[in-house]
Design a protein around this motif. Structure first.
Motif, PDB file in Angstrom:
ATOM      1  N   PRO A 196       0.829  -1.197   0.000  1.00 61.36           N
ATOM      2  CA  PRO A 196       0.000   0.000   0.000  1.00 61.36           C
ATOM      3  C   PRO A 196       0.861   1.244   0.000  1.00 61.36           C
ATOM      4  O   PRO A 196       1.865   1.326   0.714  1.00 61.36           O
ATOM      5  CB  PRO A 196      -0.811  -0.134   1.298  1.00 61.36           C
ATOM      6  N   ALA A 197       0.457   2.248  -0.775  1.00 58.14           N
ATOM      7  CA  ALA A 197       1.266   3.455  -0.914  1.00 58.14           C
ATOM      8  C   ALA A 197       1.440   4.165   0.422  1.00 58.14           C
ATOM      9  O   ALA A 197       2.493   4.739   0.700  1.00 58.14           O
ATOM     10  CB  ALA A 197       0.600   4.400  -1.929  1.00 58.14           C
ATOM     11  N   ARG A 198       0.422   4.118   1.258  1.00 51.13           N
ATOM     12  CA  ARG A 198       0.511   4.852   2.529  1.00 51.13           C
ATOM     13  C   ARG A 198       1.556   4.278   3.468  1.00 51.13           C
ATOM     14  O   ARG A 198       1.978   4.921   4.443  1.00 51.13           O
ATOM     15  CB  ARG A 198      -0.861   4.844   3.211  1.00 51.13           C
ATOM     16  N   ASP A 199       1.981   3.026   3.239  1.00 49.85           N
ATOM     17  CA  ASP A 199       2.949   2.386   4.115  1.00 49.85           C
ATOM     18  C   ASP A 199       4.393   2.611   3.671  1.00 49.85           C
ATOM     19  O   ASP A 199       5.319   2.127   4.329  1.00 49.85           O
ATOM     20  CB  ASP A 199       2.689   0.879   4.180  1.00 49.85           C
ATOM     21  N   LEU A 200       4.582   3.313   2.555  1.00 48.54           N
ATOM     22  CA  LEU A 200       5.915   3.509   2.011  1.00 48.54           C
ATOM     23  C   LEU A 200       6.401   4.933   2.255  1.00 48.54           C
ATOM     24  O   LEU A 200       5.619   5.880   2.178  1.00 48.54           O
ATOM     25  CB  LEU A 200       5.919   3.238   0.509  1.00 48.54           C
ATOM     26  N   PRO A 201       7.704   5.124   2.553  1.00 42.48           N
ATOM     27  CA  PRO A 201       8.248   6.474   2.684  1.00 42.48           C
ATOM     28  C   PRO A 201       8.256   7.183   1.340  1.00 42.48           C
ATOM     29  O   PRO A 201       8.174   6.547   0.280  1.00 42.48           O
ATOM     30  CB  PRO A 201       9.672   6.225   3.206  1.00 42.48           C
ATOM     31  N   ALA A 202       8.404   8.498   1.374  1.00 40.36           N
ATOM     32  CA  ALA A 202       8.329   9.306   0.154  1.00 40.36           C
ATOM     33  C   ALA A 202       9.379   8.891  -0.866  1.00 40.36           C
ATOM     34  O   ALA A 202       9.112   8.830  -2.069  1.00 40.36           O
ATOM     35  CB  ALA A 202       8.476  10.778   0.511  1.00 40.36           C
ATOM     36  N   ARG A 203      10.592   8.597  -0.387  1.00 37.41           N
ATOM     37  CA  ARG A 203      11.653   8.215  -1.319  1.00 37.41           C
ATOM     38  C   ARG A 203      11.318   6.919  -2.041  1.00 37.41           C
ATOM     39  O   ARG A 203      11.564   6.781  -3.248  1.00 37.41           O
ATOM     40  CB  ARG A 203      12.977   8.068  -0.568  1.00 37.41           C
ATOM     41  N   ALA A 204      10.760   5.952  -1.323  1.00 34.76           N
ATOM     42  CA  ALA A 204      10.392   4.681  -1.943  1.00 34.76           C
ATOM     43  C   ALA A 204       9.269   4.875  -2.954  1.00 34.76           C
ATOM     44  O   ALA A 204       9.270   4.260  -4.027  1.00 34.76           O
ATOM     45  CB  ALA A 204       9.976   3.674  -0.875  1.00 34.76           C
ATOM     46  N   LEU A 205       8.306   5.710  -2.603  1.00 35.17           N
ATOM     47  CA  LEU A 205       7.212   5.990  -3.545  1.00 35.17           C
ATOM     48  C   LEU A 205       7.739   6.650  -4.809  1.00 35.17           C
ATOM     49  O   LEU A 205       7.330   6.313  -5.927  1.00 35.17           O
ATOM     50  CB  LEU A 205       6.173   6.893  -2.875  1.00 35.17           C
ATOM     51  N   HIS A 206       8.665   7.591  -4.623  1.00 33.33           N
ATOM     52  CA  HIS A 206       9.237   8.273  -5.790  1.00 33.33           C
ATOM     53  C   HIS A 206      10.015   7.293  -6.662  1.00 33.33           C
ATOM     54  O   HIS A 206       9.895   7.296  -7.889  1.00 33.33           O
ATOM     55  CB  HIS A 206      10.146   9.411  -5.332  1.00 33.33           C
ATOM     56  N   GLY A 207      10.810   6.425  -6.026  1.00 32.54           N
ATOM     57  CA  GLY A 207      11.567   5.441  -6.793  1.00 32.54           C
ATOM     58  C   GLY A 207      10.668   4.505  -7.573  1.00 32.54           C
ATOM     59  O   GLY A 207      10.952   4.158  -8.714  1.00 32.54           O
ATOM     60  N   ARG A 208       9.571   4.105  -6.945  1.00 29.38           N
ATOM     61  CA  ARG A 208       8.627   3.223  -7.627  1.00 29.38           C
ATOM     62  C   ARG A 208       7.993   3.928  -8.827  1.00 29.38           C
ATOM     63  O   ARG A 208       7.827   3.340  -9.898  1.00 29.38           O
ATOM     64  CB  ARG A 208       7.553   2.779  -6.635  1.00 29.38           C
ATOM     65  N   ALA A 209       7.655   5.193  -8.643  1.00 29.42           N
ATOM     66  CA  ALA A 209       7.059   5.958  -9.740  1.00 29.42           C
ATOM     67  C   ALA A 209       8.045   6.149 -10.889  1.00 29.42           C
ATOM     68  O   ALA A 209       7.683   6.050 -12.067  1.00 29.42           O
ATOM     69  CB  ALA A 209       6.589   7.318  -9.216  1.00 29.42           C
ATOM     70  N   ALA A 248      -2.142   8.392 -10.413  1.00 23.37           N
ATOM     71  CA  ALA A 248      -1.862   7.147  -9.709  1.00 23.37           C
ATOM     72  C   ALA A 248      -0.884   7.339  -8.559  1.00 23.37           C
ATOM     73  O   ALA A 248      -0.520   6.373  -7.886  1.00 23.37           O
ATOM     74  CB  ALA A 248      -1.306   6.110 -10.681  1.00 23.37           C
ATOM     75  N   GLY A 249      -0.452   8.561  -8.321  1.00 24.36           N
ATOM     76  CA  GLY A 249       0.431   8.824  -7.197  1.00 24.36           C
ATOM     77  C   GLY A 249       1.834   9.236  -7.572  1.00 24.36           C
ATOM     78  O   GLY A 249       2.663   9.509  -6.699  1.00 24.36           O
ATOM     79  N   GLY A 250       2.124   9.270  -8.869  1.00 24.67           N
ATOM     80  CA  GLY A 250       3.436   9.725  -9.310  1.00 24.67           C
ATOM     81  C   GLY A 250       3.498  11.238  -9.347  1.00 24.67           C
ATOM     82  O   GLY A 250       2.572  11.937  -8.931  1.00 24.67           O
ATOM     83  N   THR A 251       4.593  11.771  -9.863  1.00 17.41           N
ATOM     84  CA  THR A 251       4.776  13.211  -9.949  1.00 17.41           C
ATOM     85  C   THR A 251       5.307  13.578 -11.332  1.00 17.41           C
ATOM     86  O   THR A 251       5.746  12.706 -12.090  1.00 17.41           O
ATOM     87  CB  THR A 251       5.772  13.714  -8.896  1.00 17.41           C
ATOM     88  N   ARG A 252       5.295  14.852 -11.618  1.00 14.83           N
ATOM     89  CA  ARG A 252       5.897  15.319 -12.866  1.00 14.83           C
ATOM     90  C   ARG A 252       7.391  15.002 -12.875  1.00 14.83           C
ATOM     91  O   ARG A 252       7.954  14.648 -13.903  1.00 14.83           O
ATOM     92  CB  ARG A 252       5.661  16.824 -13.017  1.00 14.83           C
ATOM     93  N   ARG A 253       8.000  15.141 -11.721  1.00 14.27           N
ATOM     94  CA  ARG A 253       9.427  14.847 -11.619  1.00 14.27           C
ATOM     95  C   ARG A 253       9.720  13.381 -11.917  1.00 14.27           C
ATOM     96  O   ARG A 253      10.702  13.057 -12.595  1.00 14.27           O
ATOM     97  CB  ARG A 253       9.927  15.201 -10.212  1.00 14.27           C
ATOM     98  N   SER A 254       8.902  12.474 -11.419  1.00 12.01           N
ATOM     99  CA  SER A 254       9.155  11.052 -11.671  1.00 12.01           C
ATOM    100  C   SER A 254       8.961  10.700 -13.137  1.00 12.01           C
ATOM    101  O   SER A 254       9.642   9.810 -13.662  1.00 12.01           O
ATOM    102  CB  SER A 254       8.275  10.176 -10.774  1.00 12.01           C
ATOM    103  N   VAL A 255       8.049  11.390 -13.809  1.00 13.00           N
ATOM    104  CA  VAL A 255       7.900  11.193 -15.261  1.00 13.00           C
ATOM    105  C   VAL A 255       9.187  11.594 -15.970  1.00 13.00           C
ATOM    106  O   VAL A 255       9.706  10.862 -16.830  1.00 13.00           O
ATOM    107  CB  VAL A 255       6.707  12.000 -15.801  1.00 13.00           C
TER     108      VAL A 255
END
Length: 258
Positions: A11-24, A99-106
């Motif tokens: 679940p996205a809520r269980d991941l730190p910001a850095r991990a979410l960004h890396g996944r995106a 879906a939870g990503g960012t412009r930066r991750s794109v």
């Protein structure tokens, strides 16, 4: 949709910001890689067939050809990278951010994909140049040679061509991203006015490698090996870095509409 969705098993809520960004970033990178592989595969197959068969056909019918070299046509794979930058960003951005990503991750995903595929395209461009040279030599025909920064008769020349072409691919993909962001940000008419300044990094890459639309007037390569190697590598590095900065700034203000 799964190709652009950053979320996965946890679940996205269980991941730190850095991990979410890396996944995106990884999700975006996979999307750009698939598009580059698909478009590039068709491009290289078609272009190799054209470049290597044309001299044989012309010779068979008694004609004369100096060489339809890859770079004499403006190093056309750069436009494949540009188109992938435009189309993939246009089709991915909204869904990716939703879906939870960012412009930066794109942007980072596209950059990483280009850094992977760029060297592959660079090697293929150099290999095709050498293959065409061999075909003309076998036919006993004059070969006009490439408009590469240096001649391809030495290892240094081939390496410089590969590096230059690789960074050109990176630059053009990022320029394509910036261009579509400009249209999304400013609309059709004002976006059209942004196109020319957004092409500055592409022009710089062309001039550094003496290939492409902006570099062909300088066709003939550098007179000095040292100057050619430094100018090509440094020039294309600067062009790629500038393209990344421009794309980031353009994407930052793009409105996300459903």
């Amino acid at each position: 949709m799964t190709t652009t969705t950053p979320a996965a098993a946890a679940p996205a809520r269980d991941l730190p910001a850095r991990a979410l960004h890396g996944r995106a970033v990884r999700a975006a990178r996979r999307r750009y890689l698939r598009m580059l592989a698909f478009a590039g595969g068709w491009f290289w197959a078609g272009w190799a067939a054209l470049v290597l068969s044309l001299p044989v056909i012309v010779d068979r019918w008694g004609g004369v050809a100096d060489g339809l070299t890859y770079d004499a046509a403006g190093g056309p794979v750069r436009w494949v990278a540009f188109a992938v930058g435009v189309l993939t960003t246009a089709s991915t951005l909204t869904v990716h951010v939703a879906a939870g990503g960012t412009r930066r991750s794109v942007l980072e995903g596209g950059l990483r994909a280009a850094l992977i595929v760029g060297p592959v395209f660079g090697v293929l461009a150099a290999a095709l140049t050498l293959a065409e040279k061999a075909v003309y030599a076998d036919l006993g025909r004059h070969w006009q040679g490439p408009s590469a920064p240096l001649g391809v008769d030495t290892v240094t020349g081939v390496v410089v061509q590969v590096v230059g072409e690789s960074l050109v691919v990176v630059t053009y993909l990022l320029v394509g991203t910036a261009v579509i962001a400009g249209f999304r940000r400013a609309g059709m008419w004002r976006g059209a006015l942004l196109v020319l300044p957004l092409l500055v990094p592409a022009a710089l890459a062309d001039l550094a490698t003496r290939t492409g639309l902006f570099g062909l007037p300088l066709r003939g390569g550098y007179d000095s090996v040292a100057v050619g190697a430094v100018a090509t590598v440094v020039g294309t590095l600067v062009a790629a870095a500038l393209a990344a900065v421009v794309a980031a700034r353009m994407l930052r203000a793009v409105p996300i509409r459903p």
